[in-house]
Design a protein around this motif. Structure first.
Motif, mmCIF file in Angstrom:
data_model
loop_
_atom_site.group_PDB
_atom_site.id
_atom_site.type_symbol
_atom_site.label_atom_id
_atom_site.label_comp_id
_atom_site.label_asym_id
_atom_site.label_seq_id
_atom_site.Cartn_x
_atom_site.Cartn_y
_atom_site.Cartn_z
ATOM 1 N N SER A 96 -46.880 65.056 15.900
ATOM 2 C CA SER A 96 -45.531 65.304 15.940
ATOM 3 C C SER A 96 -45.096 66.707 15.584
ATOM 4 C CB SER A 96 -44.729 64.355 14.880
ATOM 5 O OG SER A 96 -45.189 64.612 13.572
ATOM 6 N N ASN A 97 -46.210 67.652 15.319
ATOM 7 C CA ASN A 97 -45.995 68.857 15.018
ATOM 8 C C ASN A 97 -46.606 69.735 16.198
ATOM 9 O OD1 ASN A 97 -44.366 68.506 12.736
ATOM 10 N ND2 ASN A 97 -46.360 68.156 11.487
ATOM 11 N N TRP A 98 -47.409 69.242 16.608
ATOM 12 C CA TRP A 98 -48.150 69.846 17.798
ATOM 13 C C TRP A 98 -47.549 70.453 18.983
ATOM 14 C CZ3 TRP A 98 -53.556 67.282 19.277
ATOM 15 C CH2 TRP A 98 -54.350 67.044 17.938
ATOM 16 N N PRO A 99 -47.752 71.730 19.282
ATOM 17 C CA PRO A 99 -46.933 72.251 20.381
ATOM 18 C C PRO A 99 -47.662 71.726 21.857
ATOM 19 C CG PRO A 99 -48.546 73.770 19.547
ATOM 20 C CD PRO A 99 -48.826 72.644 18.957
ATOM 21 N N THR A 100 -46.863 70.768 22.232
ATOM 22 C CA THR A 100 -47.313 70.226 23.461
ATOM 23 C C THR A 100 -47.237 70.621 24.637
ATOM 24 O OG1 THR A 100 -45.646 68.511 23.624
ATOM 25 C CG2 THR A 100 -47.992 67.669 22.557
ATOM 26 N N PHE A 101 -47.810 70.661 25.787
ATOM 27 C CA PHE A 101 -47.383 71.173 27.306
ATOM 28 C C PHE A 101 -46.006 71.193 27.391
ATOM 29 C CE2 PHE A 101 -46.717 71.116 31.638
ATOM 30 C CZ PHE A 101 -47.578 72.367 32.276
ATOM 31 N N PRO A 102 -45.207 72.135 28.043
ATOM 32 C CA PRO A 102 -45.835 73.418 28.499
ATOM 33 C C PRO A 102 -46.165 74.410 27.272
ATOM 34 C CG PRO A 102 -43.501 73.214 28.719
ATOM 35 C CD PRO A 102 -43.729 71.783 28.050
ATOM 36 N N ASP A 103 -45.837 74.101 26.236
ATOM 37 C CA ASP A 103 -46.301 75.037 25.142
ATOM 38 C C ASP A 103 -47.814 75.089 25.137
ATOM 39 O OD1 ASP A 103 -43.581 75.608 24.407
ATOM 40 O OD2 ASP A 103 -43.592 74.309 22.743
ATOM 41 N N PHE A 104 -48.205 76.122 24.515
ATOM 42 C CA PHE A 104 -49.863 76.450 24.637
ATOM 43 C C PHE A 104 -50.109 77.161 23.040
ATOM 44 C CE2 PHE A 104 -48.032 79.666 26.865
ATOM 45 C CZ PHE A 104 -48.743 80.947 26.409
ATOM 46 N N LEU A 105 -51.368 77.071 22.739
ATOM 47 C CA LEU A 105 -51.803 77.864 21.841
ATOM 48 C C LEU A 105 -52.599 79.067 22.415
ATOM 49 C CD1 LEU A 105 -53.300 74.778 19.895
ATOM 50 C CD2 LEU A 105 -51.307 76.420 19.023
ATOM 51 N N VAL A 142 -67.548 75.310 9.328
ATOM 52 C CA VAL A 142 -67.219 75.813 10.580
ATOM 53 C C VAL A 142 -65.777 76.574 9.891
ATOM 54 C CG1 VAL A 142 -66.224 75.582 12.935
ATOM 55 C CG2 VAL A 142 -68.463 74.607 12.246
ATOM 56 N N ILE A 143 -65.019 75.548 9.376
ATOM 57 C CA ILE A 143 -63.716 76.440 9.349
ATOM 58 C C ILE A 143 -63.848 77.699 8.237
ATOM 59 C CG2 ILE A 143 -61.663 75.795 7.693
ATOM 60 C CD1 ILE A 143 -61.734 72.922 9.005
ATOM 61 N N GLN A 144 -64.643 77.560 7.257
ATOM 62 C CA GLN A 144 -64.979 78.443 6.346
ATOM 63 C C GLN A 144 -65.706 79.832 7.124
ATOM 64 O OE1 GLN A 144 -64.665 78.698 2.945
ATOM 65 N NE2 GLN A 144 -63.795 76.622 3.294
ATOM 66 N N GLU A 145 -66.327 79.459 8.058
ATOM 67 C CA GLU A 145 -66.925 80.623 8.740
ATOM 68 C C GLU A 145 -65.789 81.238 9.772
ATOM 69 O OE1 GLU A 145 -70.720 81.576 11.904
ATOM 70 O OE2 GLU A 145 -70.666 79.579 10.499
ATOM 71 N N PHE A 146 -65.201 80.360 10.363
ATOM 72 C CA PHE A 146 -64.472 80.844 11.510
ATOM 73 C C PHE A 146 -62.770 81.075 11.376
ATOM 74 C CE2 PHE A 146 -68.247 79.541 13.558
ATOM 75 C CZ PHE A 146 -68.664 80.544 14.533
ATOM 76 N N ARG A 147 -62.345 80.426 10.106
ATOM 77 C CA ARG A 147 -60.805 80.428 9.748
ATOM 78 C C ARG A 147 -60.045 80.195 11.037
ATOM 79 N NH1 ARG A 147 -60.896 80.290 4.459
ATOM 80 N NH2 ARG A 147 -62.584 81.326 3.642
ATOM 81 N N PRO A 148 -60.214 79.044 11.594
ATOM 82 C CA PRO A 148 -59.244 78.693 12.779
ATOM 83 C C PRO A 148 -57.814 78.833 12.230
ATOM 84 C CG PRO A 148 -60.625 76.776 11.837
ATOM 85 C CD PRO A 148 -61.130 77.884 11.239
ATOM 86 N N SER A 149 -56.936 79.079 13.218
ATOM 87 C CA SER A 149 -55.613 79.160 12.776
ATOM 88 C C SER A 149 -55.056 77.501 12.911
ATOM 89 C CB SER A 149 -54.857 80.077 13.819
ATOM 90 O OG SER A 149 -54.913 79.320 15.391
ATOM 91 N N ALA A 150 -55.727 76.800 13.611
ATOM 92 C CA ALA A 150 -55.366 75.248 13.590
ATOM 93 C C ALA A 150 -56.535 74.446 13.521
ATOM 94 C CB ALA A 150 -54.439 75.060 14.816
ATOM 95 N N LYS A 201 -53.852 83.758 22.341
ATOM 96 C CA LYS A 201 -52.599 83.856 21.291
ATOM 97 C C LYS A 201 -52.725 83.140 19.920
ATOM 98 C CE LYS A 201 -48.247 81.514 21.171
ATOM 99 N NZ LYS A 201 -47.280 80.281 21.863
ATOM 100 N N SER A 202 -53.720 82.341 19.812
ATOM 101 C CA SER A 202 -54.005 81.873 18.510
ATOM 102 C C SER A 202 -55.256 82.116 17.822
ATOM 103 C CB SER A 202 -53.767 80.233 18.650
ATOM 104 O OG SER A 202 -52.562 80.150 19.426
ATOM 105 N N GLY A 203 -56.247 82.710 18.553
ATOM 106 C CA GLY A 203 -57.489 83.061 17.944
ATOM 107 C C GLY A 203 -58.268 81.893 18.005
ATOM 108 N N PRO A 204 -59.145 81.451 16.867
ATOM 109 C CA PRO A 204 -59.924 80.217 17.060
ATOM 110 C C PRO A 204 -59.130 79.044 16.625
ATOM 111 C CG PRO A 204 -61.003 82.026 15.388
ATOM 112 C CD PRO A 204 -59.602 82.530 15.809
ATOM 113 N N VAL A 205 -59.390 78.130 17.405
ATOM 114 C CA VAL A 205 -58.617 76.452 17.180
ATOM 115 C C VAL A 205 -59.808 75.643 17.229
ATOM 116 C CG1 VAL A 205 -56.977 75.088 18.129
ATOM 117 C CG2 VAL A 205 -56.249 77.443 18.197
ATOM 118 N N LEU A 206 -59.864 74.826 16.066
ATOM 119 C CA LEU A 206 -60.921 73.759 16.048
ATOM 120 C C LEU A 206 -60.519 72.444 16.446
ATOM 121 C CD1 LEU A 206 -63.737 73.110 15.312
ATOM 122 C CD2 LEU A 206 -62.901 72.705 12.856
#
Ligand code: ZN
Length: 252
Positions: free
Chosen positions: A243-252, A224-232, A183-188
């Protein structure tokens, strides 16, 4: 083959002296820090990153009373925050977990490892060497000697979509994880390479085993951020970010 879902699981809170989060602040005031575990649903089964605080902390804010950490570390953990109960709400038992990745053996990251006696627990050699048998390191529940440790050294691809980076400094053998999801591609997940955004972006010093090594690991993560361009990009204990994180049951 990517990770299907990455769930962010809140597993309680720990109050730390503000000088641990920002070395430029005077000690004497506690700040509450959210504690996290991460659940990955993969084609190889569920993988857990970190297991929260030890059950000995449940309803026990006085755990460190009478020790040198009294007044500097105050856990705020309920029965619901135990990793076993958190996983239960997500539909899993500990024996379902195919693998645990332990970022490091601090009290807010590996306290539930003992619930995963049948799962390999991935840990860096340097962290294992620093913690196992070291009573000063963390409560025994966080550094049990008799689990199925799978020791690694340096960067390591666990499965496609789950890449570990060796990022020592906060602790001797700290590791971070780059997760690539459908859903979100790379997430670091930097984990404790930075407690809060200011540590990462502005060089505000925080609690580290080796400040120079810690600064180097921050630079590594920035590359790593420069190389992989994570979405988060997630930091270990950032209240505002949490306070902005999509916590369970939402997911990335
Ligand atoms: Zn931490």
């Amino acid at each position: 083959m990517l990770v299907k879902k990455l769930f962010l699981l809140p597993v309680g809170e720990c109050f730390l002296d503000q000088s641990a989060v920002n070395r430029n602040l005077a000690p004497g005031k506690l700040v509450g820090m959210p504690v996290w575990s991460f659940l990955l649903e993969t084609t190889d089964g569920p993988i857990l990153i970190d297991t929260g605080m030890p059950d000995a902390f449940i309803n026990n804010p006085d755990y460190y009373k009478g020790t040198k950490r009294e007044g500097r570390v105050v856990p705020n953990m309920s029965e619901d925050d135990s990793i076993v109960n958190v996983l239960k709400r997500a539909g899993y038992r500990p024996e379902d977990i195919q693998m645990v990745i332990s970022s490091h053996f601090h009290l807010d990251h590996s306290g539930g490892n003992g619930h995963f006696r049948n799962s390999p627990i991935l840990i860096q050699q340097a962290e294992f060497d620093a913690a196992i048998g070291n009573d000063d390191y963390s409560p025994l529940e966080c550094r049990l000697p008799d689990l199925q440790y799978q020791i690694i050294e340096g960067d390591h691809e666990v499965i496609p979509g789950v890449q570990i980076f060796f990022t020592p400094g906060h602790s001797p053998g700290h590791q971070s994880v780059l997760v690539t999801t459908e859903k979100s591609g790379p997430v670091l997940l930097t984990i404790d390479v930075a407690y809060i955004r200011e540590n990462f972006e502005n060089g505000v010093p925080f609690l580290t085993f080796d400040p120079e090594m810690a600064a180097k690991s921050i630079r590594r993560m920035q590359n790593v951020i420069q190389e992989f361009r994570p979405s988060a990009v997630f930091f270990g204990h950032d209240r505002d970010q949490a306070s902005n994180w999509p916590t369970f049951p939402d997911f990335l």
